[in-house]
Every structure is written in structure tokens, then in C-alpha cells.
Design a protein around this motif. Structure first.
Motif, PDB file in Angstrom:
ATOM      1  N   ILE A 109       0.725  -1.217   0.147  1.00 39.47           N
ATOM      2  CA  ILE A 109       0.050   0.061  -0.094  1.00 39.47           C
ATOM      3  C   ILE A 109       0.753   1.314   0.015  1.00 39.47           C
ATOM      4  O   ILE A 109       0.498   2.172  -0.726  1.00 39.47           O
ATOM      5  CB  ILE A 109      -1.149  -0.033   1.199  1.00 39.47           C
ATOM      6  CG1 ILE A 109      -2.158  -0.840   0.880  1.00 39.47           C
ATOM      7  CG2 ILE A 109      -1.612   1.284   1.380  1.00 39.47           C
ATOM      8  CD1 ILE A 109      -3.114  -1.150   2.071  1.00 39.47           C
ATOM      9  N   PRO A 110       1.890   1.445   0.792  1.00 36.09           N
ATOM     10  CA  PRO A 110       2.766   2.709   0.490  1.00 36.09           C
ATOM     11  C   PRO A 110       3.252   2.859  -0.546  1.00 36.09           C
ATOM     12  O   PRO A 110       3.101   4.000  -1.005  1.00 36.09           O
ATOM     13  CB  PRO A 110       3.771   2.205   1.765  1.00 36.09           C
ATOM     14  CG  PRO A 110       3.216   1.193   2.752  1.00 36.09           C
ATOM     15  CD  PRO A 110       2.257   0.375   1.913  1.00 36.09           C
ATOM     16  N   GLU A 111       3.728   1.911  -1.345  1.00 34.89           N
ATOM     17  CA  GLU A 111       4.270   2.293  -2.707  1.00 34.89           C
ATOM     18  C   GLU A 111       3.368   2.594  -3.692  1.00 34.89           C
ATOM     19  O   GLU A 111       3.491   3.545  -4.525  1.00 34.89           O
ATOM     20  CB  GLU A 111       5.064   1.053  -3.217  1.00 34.89           C
ATOM     21  CG  GLU A 111       6.318   0.674  -2.557  1.00 34.89           C
ATOM     22  CD  GLU A 111       6.180   0.182  -1.140  1.00 34.89           C
ATOM     23  OE1 GLU A 111       5.136  -0.398  -0.592  1.00 34.89           O
ATOM     24  OE2 GLU A 111       7.362   0.200  -0.504  1.00 34.89           O
TER      25      GLU A 111
ATOM     26  N   GLN B  24       2.373   6.123  -3.025  1.00 34.28           N
ATOM     27  CA  GLN B  24       3.117   6.930  -3.319  1.00 34.28           C
ATOM     28  C   GLN B  24       3.272   7.256  -4.781  1.00 34.28           C
ATOM     29  O   GLN B  24       3.284   8.564  -5.499  1.00 34.28           O
ATOM     30  CB  GLN B  24       4.726   6.849  -3.094  1.00 34.28           C
ATOM     31  CG  GLN B  24       5.806   7.706  -3.275  1.00 34.28           C
ATOM     32  CD  GLN B  24       7.076   7.095  -2.971  1.00 34.28           C
ATOM     33  OE1 GLN B  24       7.198   6.150  -2.276  1.00 34.28           O
ATOM     34  NE2 GLN B  24       8.260   7.912  -3.049  1.00 34.28           N
ATOM     35  N   GLU B  25       2.902   6.281  -5.728  1.00 36.60           N
ATOM     36  CA  GLU B  25       2.882   6.231  -7.199  1.00 36.60           C
ATOM     37  C   GLU B  25       1.787   7.216  -7.775  1.00 36.60           C
ATOM     38  O   GLU B  25       1.953   7.803  -8.447  1.00 36.60           O
ATOM     39  CB  GLU B  25       3.124   4.760  -7.836  1.00 36.60           C
ATOM     40  CG  GLU B  25       2.888   4.781  -9.364  1.00 36.60           C
ATOM     41  CD  GLU B  25       3.450   3.520 -10.028  1.00 36.60           C
ATOM     42  OE1 GLU B  25       2.808   3.327 -11.249  1.00 36.60           O
ATOM     43  OE2 GLU B  25       4.108   2.717  -9.314  1.00 36.60           O
ATOM     44  N   PHE B  26       0.560   6.777  -7.007  1.00 41.21           N
ATOM     45  CA  PHE B  26      -0.566   7.405  -7.604  1.00 41.21           C
ATOM     46  C   PHE B  26      -0.834   8.794  -6.759  1.00 41.21           C
ATOM     47  O   PHE B  26      -1.909   9.512  -7.135  1.00 41.21           O
ATOM     48  CB  PHE B  26      -1.825   6.541  -7.444  1.00 41.21           C
ATOM     49  CG  PHE B  26      -1.764   5.181  -8.647  1.00 41.21           C
ATOM     50  CD1 PHE B  26      -1.641   5.602  -9.870  1.00 41.21           C
ATOM     51  CD2 PHE B  26      -1.593   4.005  -8.145  1.00 41.21           C
ATOM     52  CE1 PHE B  26      -1.628   4.416 -10.746  1.00 41.21           C
ATOM     53  CE2 PHE B  26      -1.768   2.962  -8.924  1.00 41.21           C
ATOM     54  CZ  PHE B  26      -1.692   3.121 -10.397  1.00 41.21           C
ATOM     55  N   ALA B  27      -0.048   9.055  -5.763  1.00 44.60           N
ATOM     56  CA  ALA B  27      -0.399  10.446  -4.988  1.00 44.60           C
ATOM     57  C   ALA B  27      -1.831  10.440  -4.502  1.00 44.60           C
ATOM     58  O   ALA B  27      -2.446  11.452  -4.848  1.00 44.60           O
ATOM     59  CB  ALA B  27      -0.116  11.658  -5.840  1.00 44.60           C
ATOM     60  N   ILE B  28      -2.430   9.214  -3.895  1.00 38.47           N
ATOM     61  CA  ILE B  28      -3.522   9.219  -3.331  1.00 38.47           C
ATOM     62  C   ILE B  28      -3.223   9.438  -1.756  1.00 38.47           C
ATOM     63  O   ILE B  28      -2.433   9.242  -1.274  1.00 38.47           O
ATOM     64  CB  ILE B  28      -4.373   7.967  -3.646  1.00 38.47           C
ATOM     65  CG1 ILE B  28      -3.527   6.556  -3.353  1.00 38.47           C
ATOM     66  CG2 ILE B  28      -4.419   8.078  -5.369  1.00 38.47           C
ATOM     67  CD1 ILE B  28      -4.097   5.235  -3.834  1.00 38.47           C
ATOM     68  N   SER B  29      -4.576   9.586  -1.152  1.00 36.90           N
ATOM     69  CA  SER B  29      -4.506   9.570   0.255  1.00 36.90           C
ATOM     70  C   SER B  29      -4.366   8.172   0.868  1.00 36.90           C
ATOM     71  O   SER B  29      -4.733   7.277   0.249  1.00 36.90           O
ATOM     72  CB  SER B  29      -5.791  10.257   0.741  1.00 36.90           C
ATOM     73  OG  SER B  29      -6.849   9.798   0.406  1.00 36.90           O
ATOM     74  N   ALA B  30      -4.039   8.184   2.335  1.00 39.09           N
ATOM     75  CA  ALA B  30      -4.097   7.040   3.132  1.00 39.09           C
ATOM     76  C   ALA B  30      -5.319   6.357   3.312  1.00 39.09           C
ATOM     77  O   ALA B  30      -5.607   5.277   2.942  1.00 39.09           O
ATOM     78  CB  ALA B  30      -3.712   7.311   4.268  1.00 39.09           C
ATOM     79  N   ALA B  31      -6.503   7.248   3.276  1.00 39.89           N
ATOM     80  CA  ALA B  31      -7.774   6.695   3.189  1.00 39.89           C
ATOM     81  C   ALA B  31      -8.553   6.091   1.975  1.00 39.89           C
ATOM     82  O   ALA B  31      -8.941   4.879   2.059  1.00 39.89           O
ATOM     83  CB  ALA B  31      -8.863   7.666   3.670  1.00 39.89           C
ATOM     84  N   THR B  32      -7.932   6.642   0.704  1.00 42.27           N
ATOM     85  CA  THR B  32      -8.324   5.961  -0.557  1.00 42.27           C
ATOM     86  C   THR B  32      -7.355   4.814  -0.583  1.00 42.27           C
ATOM     87  O   THR B  32      -7.787   3.594  -1.173  1.00 42.27           O
ATOM     88  CB  THR B  32      -7.779   7.034  -1.777  1.00 42.27           C
ATOM     89  OG1 THR B  32      -8.627   8.173  -1.535  1.00 42.27           O
ATOM     90  CG2 THR B  32      -8.228   6.425  -3.025  1.00 42.27           C
ATOM     91  N   ALA B  33      -5.979   4.687  -0.505  1.00 44.09           N
ATOM     92  CA  ALA B  33      -5.339   3.608  -0.477  1.00 44.09           C
ATOM     93  C   ALA B  33      -5.689   2.356   0.408  1.00 44.09           C
ATOM     94  O   ALA B  33      -5.763   1.298  -0.009  1.00 44.09           O
ATOM     95  CB  ALA B  33      -3.672   3.895  -0.186  1.00 44.09           C
TER      96      ALA B  33
ATOM     97  N   LEU C 276      -9.620   2.320 -10.862  1.00 39.14           N
ATOM     98  CA  LEU C 276      -9.983   0.988 -11.425  1.00 39.14           C
ATOM     99  C   LEU C 276      -8.928  -0.031 -10.825  1.00 39.14           C
ATOM    100  O   LEU C 276      -9.393  -1.236 -10.746  1.00 39.14           O
ATOM    101  CB  LEU C 276      -9.293   0.964 -13.081  1.00 39.14           C
ATOM    102  CG  LEU C 276     -10.298   2.019 -14.040  1.00 39.14           C
ATOM    103  CD1 LEU C 276      -9.758   1.918 -15.324  1.00 39.14           C
ATOM    104  CD2 LEU C 276     -11.667   1.365 -13.879  1.00 39.14           C
ATOM    105  N   LEU C 277      -7.882   0.381 -10.151  1.00 35.49           N
ATOM    106  CA  LEU C 277      -7.362  -0.651  -9.414  1.00 35.49           C
ATOM    107  C   LEU C 277      -8.022  -1.178  -8.068  1.00 35.49           C
ATOM    108  O   LEU C 277      -7.998  -2.080  -7.647  1.00 35.49           O
ATOM    109  CB  LEU C 277      -5.958  -0.005  -8.707  1.00 35.49           C
ATOM    110  CG  LEU C 277      -5.011  -1.071  -8.297  1.00 35.49           C
ATOM    111  CD1 LEU C 277      -4.315  -1.961  -9.219  1.00 35.49           C
ATOM    112  CD2 LEU C 277      -3.760  -0.225  -7.786  1.00 35.49           C
ATOM    113  N   ILE C 278      -8.799  -0.166  -7.483  1.00 40.18           N
ATOM    114  CA  ILE C 278      -9.379  -0.548  -6.422  1.00 40.18           C
ATOM    115  C   ILE C 278     -10.867  -1.300  -6.674  1.00 40.18           C
ATOM    116  O   ILE C 278     -11.169  -2.475  -6.088  1.00 40.18           O
ATOM    117  CB  ILE C 278     -10.028   0.657  -5.609  1.00 40.18           C
ATOM    118  CG1 ILE C 278      -9.080   1.513  -4.910  1.00 40.18           C
ATOM    119  CG2 ILE C 278     -11.220   0.464  -4.567  1.00 40.18           C
ATOM    120  CD1 ILE C 278      -9.387   2.714  -4.298  1.00 40.18           C
ATOM    121  N   VAL C 279     -11.465  -0.983  -8.027  1.00 48.78           N
ATOM    122  CA  VAL C 279     -12.493  -1.694  -8.340  1.00 48.78           C
ATOM    123  C   VAL C 279     -11.928  -3.163  -8.767  1.00 48.78           C
ATOM    124  O   VAL C 279     -12.610  -4.052  -8.537  1.00 48.78           O
ATOM    125  CB  VAL C 279     -12.988  -1.182  -9.847  1.00 48.78           C
ATOM    126  CG1 VAL C 279     -13.997  -2.211 -10.512  1.00 48.78           C
ATOM    127  CG2 VAL C 279     -13.594   0.060  -9.480  1.00 48.78           C
TER     128      VAL C 279
END
Length: 472
Positions: free
Chosen positions: A56-58, A61-70, A123-126
Motif C-alpha cells: 500500500i505505501p508504494e 506514493q506512485e498514484f499520489a492518493i491519500s491513505a484513506a483512499t489507498a 480502477l485498481l480498487i475496482v
């Protein structure tokens, strides 16, 4: 498919040891093949769940998303898995266990490749949600194939011991493999499950016997399926969201109220359906009910324990995910060591005694967590707790699966498997939410102790559930 035994061989759920039996169980190659295929499916599920957690941390960082989204990379899988387990188990009973298993593995492989190549975090989450949904079908199908292939008694006891050995090995090795792959490229974590799923799918087509033809027309209870899936999805989502929304918010109370209404509607539909999705009479099986209650409480405490260990070692001590995985490795090793022996242990001492010994191991495990201090104590706190955690899982999960499927007709084994797995997932989500609410904000060590008391309460309640069942 089932192998006939004498009546004395079919006693597996009582507290009295099975005296006069031989522990040796000899299977032909085709039964070993079935066992390795269904065990490979559960290994794949454990591997996929644990590998993503350390990446999850990587990805964040790559998609510049929040921790809540990740975090939804994990939560979306759990949400779909918990929401579709009962439907998946019943579909396996109705439409064929091999058929459901093969289709599910094929979808799992395709979605794994899609997750590897996509550059859109949504889409990754989907893709994670769809993988969780397919696991909701393949997991019960694999477990019901095992239960209908190996009859109650020594054969099923041994088979479930090996089955859970694969599950624990997948989860524990996934933490380490995920840590290594994430160091190279997190996309390898999405790529690895695809060829495994394809190999299992081909093996199932080649070695598993075809599903028996149905003599009567099968009709899926659409109304029951819709209310069950919607109610279960909303329940798991509401529980998983309490950390952000709070237990007393309108979002949480409304979610619980609406999920309760949907599940009540489901029960009303099932009472009058000609071919119900779930035959409500199955809950007259007291062993099944007690196993499901204990499974929910056990997994609630276990998920809370893992969460507390992660906060303590990673957030407070600054350890890497791989280092935390190595601390938990003894737990996986205990399952590997005890797994092949569980069939013999249950045959000798009885399923219930093995189960009680496993559940009791969680109490000293969680008590040790009250001794965590500013400096991690590997030798007298963390590693002994990990060993006890592994012993508890090794003994109790296999025994719960045997107890939860004993006395259930072959045509409802998928349903029983779905119920047990649903209890594990919903219980785990609830336990994690309770522990998250119990710990105090901040980064001080003292914030963890209320969470430790919470998981200790889960362990005690798990024992009480079995003791109450035993006295009835």
C-alpha cells in the motif's frame, strides 16, 4: 462424491475422544489431487490478501492518493468477499461446485492481469473488489468440495488440517513475498496470482470429477440473493467505515438500520420462497451455530491483534513491514508444524477438546501484549505471543471448520462453508472496528492498552460461546 465408512467412523463433533480408532488414513491419488487443488485455492486467497497489505505505501506514493483512499485496496476486497460468501456458497450447491470454482478462478486470473496493467487508482480498487467477489465464490466452493469428498470422522479431520495448513502458509508467506516484490515493483504483486489461478483452473478441469447432473430445474432465489448481498455489503461497509465516521454518526447508525432492514426482508423472503437461497432450518444445527459465533469472535480478536502489532512496530517503533512479517513468522511456522498432525489430534482427543485448547491459547497471547514497552521485547513478549497466536489458529480454525460442517447434508455444504467464512469476515471487520475505536488518538504507547483489553475480551467471549454450547 463421498467415501463410505462404518458408522463408528462418522463421529467427529463430540467431546469424547475417538477410542479404538487408527490414526492412519490412506487415500488414493485422486483424493490427494482433490485436496491439493482445493487447498491451493485457499492458499491463493491468503497469498493475495496478505501481499497487497505491504504494498500500500508504494501504491499510495506512485498514484499520489491519500491513505484513506489507498486503504480501500484492502477494504474493497474484504467488503466484496464478505458480501458474496453466502451467495457464492449457495451457488456452488445449486449450480455445481467444480463449475463455480473453475469460473471463479478464470475471472480471478483475468482481473489480476488487469490490476497489473492499469494506471488508474480507482480502477485498481475496482479490480480488488471484483477479486474479493470471485473469492466469495471460490472459497466456499473449495471448502464444500472438501467436505463432500471426505466424510465426517478421521478423513475429514485430516483433510481440514491440511487445508488450513495451506491457508495459513499462503497468508504468512504472502507477507514476506509481498515485502520482497514491493521492493522491486508493486505490480508484481498483482501479476503473481494470475498464473497460479490459471494452473489451479486447469488442474480442476483435469482432475476434479464433473458436477452431477440435476434431475430438477434449479431456480435462484433472486429476491433473497438481492437482499442478502445488499444487506451484507452494507453491514460490512458500515463496520469498516466506523473508524472514519464514528460509531454514533448518522452514517453509521443509518447504515446499521438499513442493513438490518434488508436482512430482515431477506429472512421474510426465505420463509416463503419455494426454493430458498438459505434453508433457515439449517440453524437448528447447534454445532454449526456455535462454530459460527466462535469464528466471528476469534477472527475479531485476531484482526485486532494484528492491527495493534502493526501500530506498535511500524508506527511507534519505525519498523519496516517485512520486519513485522518476520515477527509473525513463528505463528505461520506453528501452523505448518501442527497442520499435518491435526487430523490425528482430533481423532484422538475429539474435535471439541482440540478446539477448546486452541481458543484457550489466545488468552495468554493477548495478555502478553499488556507487557509491551518503549523498547520491543522480542524474546519474552513478541515471539512468545506470535507462537501462541499460531498455536491458537492451528488448533481452533480446523476444529471450527469440522464442527461447522458436521451434521450438514451434502447438498448444503456450500451454504455451511459460506456461513462459516462470512462469520470470519464480518467478525474480523467488527473486531478491527472495535479495536480502532478503543485505542486513543496519538502516538503514545498507552493508547494501545485499551485495544489489548478489547481483543482479550474477544478471546474470553470465544471460550464462553463454546462452554455455553457444551452445557446445552
Amino acid at each position: 462424491m463421498s467415501i463410505g465408512l462404518t458408522p463408528s467412523d462418522e463421529q467427529s463433533g463430540g467431546s469424547t475422544p475417538a477410542t479404538g480408532r487408527t490414526d492412519a488414513v490412506h487415500w488414493p491419488a485422486r483424493l490427494w489431487g482433490t485436496l491439493f487443488i482445493v487447498s491451493g485455492v485457499i492458499l491463493l486467497d491468503g497469498l493475495d490478501i496478505s501481499m497487497i497489505a505491504v504494498a500500500i505505501p508504494e501504491i499510495q506514493q506512485e498514484f499520489a492518493i491519500s491513505a484513506a483512499t489507498a486503504q480501500w485496496l484492502v477494504s474493497a476486497y474484504i467488503l466484496a468477499f464478505g458480501g458474496f460468501l453466502l451467495l457464492g456458497g449457495r451457488c456452488a450447491d445449486l449450480f455445481g461446485r467444480r463449475r463455480v470454482l473453475v469460473v471463479g478462478l478464470g475471472v480471478f486470473a483475468v482481473v489480476s492481469v488487469f490490476g497489473m496493467i492499469t494506471n488508474d487508482p480507482i480502477l485498481l480498487i475496482v479490480s480488488r473488489f471484483i477479486k474479493g467477489m470471485t473469492a466469495g465464490f471460490t472459497g466456499p466452493a473449495a471448502m464444500s468440495l472438501l467436505a463432500t469428498t471426505f466424510p465426517e470422522g478421521p478423513q475429514r479431520n485430516k483433510a481440514f488440517g491440511i487445508f488450513n495448513l495451506f491457508e495459513a502458509s499462503g497468508y504468512s508467506s504472502g507477507l514476506i513475498v509481498g515485502g520482497l516484490l514491493a521492493g522491486l515493483d508493486w505490480r508484481y504483486i498483482f501479476a503473481l496470482p494470475a498464473p497460479i489461478a490459471v494452473l489451479l483452473m486447469l488442474a480442476a478441469l483435469r482432475f476434479l470429477p464433473p458436477d452431477a447432473p440435476r434431475t430438477e430445474r434449479v431456480r435462484l432465489d433472486v429476491g433473497g440473493a438481492a437482499t442478502l448481498v445488499a444487506g451484507t455489503l452494507l453491514l460490512v461497509f458500515t463496520v469498516a467505515s466506523t473508524a472514519d465516521a464514528g460509531w454514533t454518526s448518522w452514517r453509521t447508525t443509518g447504515g446499521f438500520a438499513l442493513s438490518a432492514l434488508l436482512l430482515i426482508a431477506f429472512l421474510l423472503i426465505e420463509r416463503h420462497a419455494e426454493q430458498p437461497l438459505i434453508r433457515l432450518g439449517i440453524f437448528r444445527n447447534r454445532s454449526l451455530v456455535a462454530a459460527n459465533v466462535s469464528a466471528a469472535l476469534l477472527y475479531g480478536g485476531a484482526m485486532g491483534f494484528q492491527f495493534l502489532i502493526a501500530i506498535y512496530l511500524q508506527n511507534l517503533q519505525g519498523w519496516k513491514p517485512l520486519h513485522m512479517a518476520l515477527v509473525l513468522l513463528p505463528a505461520g511456522l506453528m501452523v505448518v508444524i501442527l497442520g499435518p498432525k491435526l487430523g490425528a489430534l482430533m481423532n484422538r482427543f475429539g474435535v471439541r477438546r482440540v478446539l477448546m485448547a486452541g481458543l484457550a491459547a489466545f488468552v495468554p497471547c493477548y495478555l502478553l501484549m499488556l507487557r509491551i514497552g518503549p523498547t520491543p521485547d522480542l524474546w519474552t513478549v513478541l515471539l512468545p505471543a506470535s507462537l501462541l497466536w499460531g498455536i491458537g489458529f492451528a488448533l481452533s480454525i480446523s476444529a471450527l471448520m469440522v464442527a461447522g460442517t458436521s451434521g450438514v447434508a451434502d447438498e448444503e455444504q456450500g451454504l455451511a462453508a459460506g456461513l462459516l467464512n462470512s462469520s470470519l469476515q464480518v467478525g474480523g471487520a467488527c473486531g478491527l472496528a472495535v479495536v480502532t475505536a478503543a485505542i486513543m488518538p496519538g502516538t503514545e504507547l498507552a493508547m494501545l492498552y485499551p485495544g489489548v483489553f478489547a481483543i482479550l475480551a474477544f478471546a474470553v467471549l470465544t471460550l464462553l460461546a463454546q462452554l455455553i454450547h457444551r452445557r446445552r
